[in-house]
Motif scaffolding. Structure first.
Motif, PDB file in Angstrom:
ATOM      1  N   ARG A   1       0.817  -1.223   0.000  1.00 25.27           N
ATOM      2  CA  ARG A   1       0.000   0.000   0.000  1.00 25.27           C
ATOM      3  C   ARG A   1       0.852   1.276   0.000  1.00 25.27           C
ATOM      4  NH1 ARG A   1      -2.382  -4.138   1.909  1.00 25.27           N
ATOM      5  NH2 ARG A   1      -4.632  -4.418   1.693  1.00 25.27           N
ATOM      6  N   MET A   2       2.036   1.202   0.619  1.00 25.21           N
ATOM      7  CA  MET A   2       2.930   2.379   0.655  1.00 25.21           C
ATOM      8  C   MET A   2       4.364   1.877   0.564  1.00 25.21           C
ATOM      9  SD  MET A   2       1.281   4.942   3.520  1.00 25.21           S
ATOM     10  CE  MET A   2       2.256   6.401   3.190  1.00 25.21           C
ATOM     11  N   ARG A   3       4.869   1.808  -0.642  1.00 23.99           N
ATOM     12  CA  ARG A   3       6.192   1.203  -0.872  1.00 23.99           C
ATOM     13  C   ARG A   3       7.317   1.989  -0.203  1.00 23.99           C
ATOM     14  NH1 ARG A   3       8.232  -2.942  -2.746  1.00 23.99           N
ATOM     15  NH2 ARG A   3      10.188  -3.019  -3.889  1.00 23.99           N
ATOM     16  N   GLN A   4       7.082   3.293  -0.015  1.00 22.81           N
ATOM     17  CA  GLN A   4       8.137   4.148   0.546  1.00 22.81           C
ATOM     18  C   GLN A   4       8.098   4.195   2.076  1.00 22.81           C
ATOM     19  OE1 GLN A   4       5.239   5.000  -0.590  1.00 22.81           O
ATOM     20  NE2 GLN A   4       4.496   6.934   0.237  1.00 22.81           N
ATOM     21  N   ALA A   5       7.157   3.480   2.703  1.00 22.09           N
ATOM     22  CA  ALA A   5       7.009   3.555   4.168  1.00 22.09           C
ATOM     23  C   ALA A   5       8.281   3.088   4.877  1.00 22.09           C
ATOM     24  CB  ALA A   5       5.835   2.681   4.611  1.00 22.09           C
ATOM     25  N   ILE A   6       8.595   3.755   5.966  1.00 20.11           N
ATOM     26  CA  ILE A   6       9.663   3.282   6.853  1.00 20.11           C
ATOM     27  C   ILE A   6       8.976   2.392   7.888  1.00 20.11           C
ATOM     28  CG2 ILE A   6      11.398   3.959   8.565  1.00 20.11           C
ATOM     29  CD1 ILE A   6      11.695   6.598   7.015  1.00 20.11           C
ATOM     30  N   VAL A   7       9.303   1.108   7.860  1.00 17.93           N
ATOM     31  CA  VAL A   7       8.625   0.165   8.750  1.00 17.93           C
ATOM     32  C   VAL A   7       9.662  -0.441   9.704  1.00 17.93           C
ATOM     33  CG1 VAL A   7       7.175  -1.898   8.891  1.00 17.93           C
ATOM     34  CG2 VAL A   7       6.973  -0.380   6.909  1.00 17.93           C
ATOM     35  N   CYS A   8       9.400  -0.346  11.000  1.00 13.39           N
ATOM     36  CA  CYS A   8      10.301  -0.898  12.019  1.00 13.39           C
ATOM     37  C   CYS A   8       9.633  -2.116  12.648  1.00 13.39           C
ATOM     38  CB  CYS A   8      10.556   0.135  13.109  1.00 13.39           C
ATOM     39  SG  CYS A   8      11.336   1.635  12.517  1.00 13.39           S
ATOM     40  N   LEU A   9      10.281  -3.265  12.528  1.00 18.59           N
ATOM     41  CA  LEU A   9       9.775  -4.499  13.150  1.00 18.59           C
ATOM     42  C   LEU A   9      10.651  -4.795  14.346  1.00 18.59           C
ATOM     43  CD1 LEU A   9       9.549  -7.003  10.124  1.00 18.59           C
ATOM     44  CD2 LEU A   9       7.761  -5.512  10.991  1.00 18.59           C
ATOM     45  N   TRP A  10      10.060  -4.813  15.531  1.00 18.17           N
ATOM     46  CA  TRP A  10      10.829  -5.153  16.732  1.00 18.17           C
ATOM     47  C   TRP A  10      10.705  -6.656  16.978  1.00 18.17           C
ATOM     48  CZ3 TRP A  10       9.989  -7.694  21.278  1.00 18.17           C
ATOM     49  CH2 TRP A  10      11.011  -7.595  22.230  1.00 18.17           C
ATOM     50  N   TYR A  11      11.756  -7.294  17.481  1.00 19.30           N
ATOM     51  CA  TYR A  11      11.650  -8.726  17.835  1.00 19.30           C
ATOM     52  C   TYR A  11      12.611  -9.057  18.985  1.00 19.30           C
ATOM     53  CZ  TYR A  11      15.761  -8.926  14.785  1.00 19.30           C
ATOM     54  OH  TYR A  11      16.972  -8.690  14.197  1.00 19.30           O
ATOM     55  N   PRO A  12      12.238 -10.064  19.801  1.00 25.46           N
ATOM     56  CA  PRO A  12      13.120 -10.490  20.893  1.00 25.46           C
ATOM     57  C   PRO A  12      14.185 -11.437  20.367  1.00 25.46           C
ATOM     58  CG  PRO A  12      11.042 -11.710  20.973  1.00 25.46           C
ATOM     59  CD  PRO A  12      10.950 -10.793  19.796  1.00 25.46           C
ATOM     60  N   VAL A  13      15.388 -11.375  20.930  1.00 25.70           N
ATOM     61  CA  VAL A  13      16.420 -12.355  20.589  1.00 25.70           C
ATOM     62  C   VAL A  13      16.375 -13.442  21.659  1.00 25.70           C
ATOM     63  CG1 VAL A  13      18.884 -12.782  20.285  1.00 25.70           C
ATOM     64  CG2 VAL A  13      17.867 -10.684  19.381  1.00 25.70           C
ATOM     65  N   LYS A  14      15.723 -14.551  21.295  1.00 24.34           N
ATOM     66  CA  LYS A  14      15.608 -15.711  22.203  1.00 24.34           C
ATOM     67  C   LYS A  14      16.026 -16.954  21.453  1.00 24.34           C
ATOM     68  CE  LYS A  14      12.015 -14.301  25.464  1.00 24.34           C
ATOM     69  NZ  LYS A  14      10.628 -14.500  25.891  1.00 24.34           N
ATOM     70  N   ASP A  15      15.117 -17.501  20.654  1.00 23.63           N
ATOM     71  CA  ASP A  15      15.364 -18.753  19.947  1.00 23.63           C
ATOM     72  C   ASP A  15      16.045 -18.460  18.596  1.00 23.63           C
ATOM     73  OD1 ASP A  15      15.182 -21.026  18.390  1.00 23.63           O
ATOM     74  OD2 ASP A  15      13.261 -21.628  19.250  1.00 23.63           O
ATOM     75  N   VAL A  16      17.332 -18.774  18.534  1.00 23.11           N
ATOM     76  CA  VAL A  16      18.131 -18.384  17.368  1.00 23.11           C
ATOM     77  C   VAL A  16      17.673 -19.122  16.097  1.00 23.11           C
ATOM     78  CG1 VAL A  16      20.483 -18.270  16.465  1.00 23.11           C
ATOM     79  CG2 VAL A  16      20.076 -17.855  18.868  1.00 23.11           C
ATOM     80  N   ALA A  17      17.252 -20.392  16.248  1.00 19.30           N
ATOM     81  CA  ALA A  17      16.806 -21.159  15.071  1.00 19.30           C
ATOM     82  C   ALA A  17      15.535 -20.528  14.484  1.00 19.30           C
ATOM     83  CB  ALA A  17      16.547 -22.614  15.469  1.00 19.30           C
ATOM     84  N   GLN A  18      14.631 -20.113  15.368  1.00 19.81           N
ATOM     85  CA  GLN A  18      13.395 -19.459  14.912  1.00 19.81           C
ATOM     86  C   GLN A  18      13.733 -18.140  14.199  1.00 19.81           C
ATOM     87  OE1 GLN A  18      10.590 -18.172  17.959  1.00 19.81           O
ATOM     88  NE2 GLN A  18       9.544 -20.145  17.681  1.00 19.81           N
ATOM     89  N   LEU A  19      14.700 -17.428  14.750  1.00 21.54           N
ATOM     90  CA  LEU A  19      15.080 -16.150  14.141  1.00 21.54           C
ATOM     91  C   LEU A  19      15.687 -16.357  12.756  1.00 21.54           C
ATOM     92  CD1 LEU A  19      16.563 -13.951  17.010  1.00 21.54           C
ATOM     93  CD2 LEU A  19      14.393 -13.719  15.818  1.00 21.54           C
ATOM     94  N   ARG A  20      16.450 -17.461  12.609  1.00 24.34           N
ATOM     95  CA  ARG A  20      17.049 -17.737  11.295  1.00 24.34           C
ATOM     96  C   ARG A  20      15.963 -17.857  10.224  1.00 24.34           C
ATOM     97  NH1 ARG A  20      20.282 -22.116  12.924  1.00 24.34           N
ATOM     98  NH2 ARG A  20      21.673 -20.928  14.256  1.00 24.34           N
ATOM     99  N   ARG A  21      14.858 -18.520  10.567  1.00 20.97           N
ATOM    100  CA  ARG A  21      13.732 -18.657   9.618  1.00 20.97           C
ATOM    101  C   ARG A  21      13.108 -17.289   9.338  1.00 20.97           C
ATOM    102  NH1 ARG A  21      13.120 -23.395  12.584  1.00 20.97           N
ATOM    103  NH2 ARG A  21      11.589 -22.524  14.022  1.00 20.97           N
ATOM    104  N   PHE A  22      13.025 -16.473  10.365  1.00 20.06           N
ATOM    105  CA  PHE A  22      12.472 -15.115  10.225  1.00 20.06           C
ATOM    106  C   PHE A  22      13.318 -14.296   9.236  1.00 20.06           C
ATOM    107  CE2 PHE A  22      12.549 -10.776  12.481  1.00 20.06           C
ATOM    108  CZ  PHE A  22      11.338 -10.339  11.965  1.00 20.06           C
ATOM    109  N   TYR A  23      14.643 -14.359   9.402  1.00 25.04           N
ATOM    110  CA  TYR A  23      15.525 -13.601   8.492  1.00 25.04           C
ATOM    111  C   TYR A  23      15.344 -14.085   7.050  1.00 25.04           C
ATOM    112  CZ  TYR A  23      18.128 -12.863  12.915  1.00 25.04           C
ATOM    113  OH  TYR A  23      18.484 -12.593  14.209  1.00 25.04           O
ATOM    114  N   GLN A  24      15.225 -15.419   6.894  1.00 23.66           N
ATOM    115  CA  GLN A  24      15.064 -15.958   5.528  1.00 23.66           C
ATOM    116  C   GLN A  24      13.763 -15.466   4.900  1.00 23.66           C
ATOM    117  OE1 GLN A  24      15.427 -20.143   6.271  1.00 23.66           O
ATOM    118  NE2 GLN A  24      17.657 -20.082   6.331  1.00 23.66           N
ATOM    119  N   GLN A  25      12.696 -15.466   5.708  1.00 25.85           N
ATOM    120  CA  GLN A  25      11.408 -14.982   5.177  1.00 25.85           C
ATOM    121  C   GLN A  25      11.518 -13.510   4.792  1.00 25.85           C
ATOM    122  OE1 GLN A  25       8.796 -15.797   8.447  1.00 25.85           O
ATOM    123  NE2 GLN A  25       8.143 -17.760   7.598  1.00 25.85           N
ATOM    124  N   LEU A  26      12.199 -12.741   5.614  1.00 31.35           N
ATOM    125  CA  LEU A  26      12.355 -11.313   5.304  1.00 31.35           C
ATOM    126  C   LEU A  26      13.147 -11.128   4.008  1.00 31.35           C
ATOM    127  CD1 LEU A  26      13.117  -9.894   8.863  1.00 31.35           C
ATOM    128  CD2 LEU A  26      11.160  -9.292   7.448  1.00 31.35           C
TER     129      LEU A  26
END
Ligand code: SAM
Length: 276
Positions: free
Chosen positions: A183-208
């Protein structure tokens, strides 16, 4: 919905998130065109560090309290906003993201805040009622990109800051980012996340990395070694379309911040998941 931010206000994760928001706003305000700020999971906006919840965890003592009184130049705007809520030099009140942004924005800027918890939503409304630039919604945070975008203001800063009570909040963040950019390609979007489960985060980075984001800057700050998935080892923020100058400021401040906030260990990371 068990999560209440009052237990965690002003902790090391709030410090990173709120300092980053402060700098995004300052850098965006180099131009006079109006800015819209959207907070999908806003909390109550203002916290009493001597309140029952904050005193139960005392997390703020390892967060904002460690920065209080610092003359670090890149913290001036952030610490000034916190000090405006407090008389003399005593640190008692701490701004959540809504109050922080409210203090830092100009007459031409607008805030659209959303909070689903009924009690916290009412408190947010009360805390924001004096300011006509603020609209508060009491709905589902994940519906916000579809409900509120595009905004009348062409420049948007959006914070997506869920409580991570649900196992799929990381995936929901990626979906909300995609919906916002559609809807707004130029938007500045900040996603906050906790650093806990590193394996779960790895999947998150790949999806991003597979997302349609034009650019994604990843920032992480650790206060423990990220080797115990049951505790909050640190926190991160992924910033889509970061404002010009933010990466340099991060490079200057992160080593100092990591050293100041470290508990059993300290560290940081700054890199591009998707380069500009
Ligand atoms: C991490 S806190 C927000 C903190 C706030 N952004 C700040 O920095 O001061 C997350 C908030 O999301 C709210 N929440 C939980 N589930 C939600 C949902 N599905 N939609 C909107 N808000 C939700 C919680 O009540 C809580 O206040």
């Amino acid at each position: 919905m068990n999560y209440r931010h009052a237990y965690h206000a002003g902790n090391h994760a709030d410090v990173l998130k709120h300092w980053l928001l402060t700098r995004c706003i300052a850098l965006m305000q180099k131009k006079s065109a109006p800015i819209a700020y959207i907070d999908t999971h806003a909390g109550i906006g203002l916290y009493d560090l001597q309140g029952e919840e904050a005193l139960k965890t005392d997390e703020w003592r390892e967060g904002i309290a460690r920065l209080w009184g610092s003359d670090q130049p890149l913290l001036v705007d952030y610490l000034h906003a916190v000090s405006e809520l407090n008389d003399d030099d005593e640190l008692r009140y701490y701004p959540g993201s809504p109050e922080l942004v409210r203090c830092l924005t100009r007459s031409q800027d607008h805030l659209y805040l959303n909070e689903k918890h009924p009690t916290d939503g009412q408190l947010l409304k009360e805390n924001m009622r004096i300011d006509l630039r603020v609209t508060v919604h009491l709905g589902e945070g994940w519906h916000v990109p579809r409900a509120l975008l595009p905004t009348a203001e062409k420049r948007l800063l959006m914070l997506i800051d869920p409580p991570f009570e649900e196992g799929d909040d990381l995936q929901s963040c990626v979906r909300a980012l995609e919906e916002s950019l559609a809807r707004m390609r130029q938007a500045i979007v900040c996603l906050w996340y906790p650093v806990k489960d590193v394996a779960q985060l790895r999947r998150f980075y790949q999806q991003l990395q597979k997302s349609s984001a034009p650019s994604l800057l990843r920032v992480e700050l650790y206060v423990h070694k990220p080797d115990d998935a049951t505790r909050l080892n640190g926190s991160g923020m992924v910033i889509c379309n970061p404002p010009w100058g933010l990466e340099d400021e991060l490079r200057q401040l992160l080593p100092w911040l990591a050293e100041t906030l470290q508990q059993s260990a300290g560290g940081w990371r700054l890199d591009w998941l998707i380069a500009d």
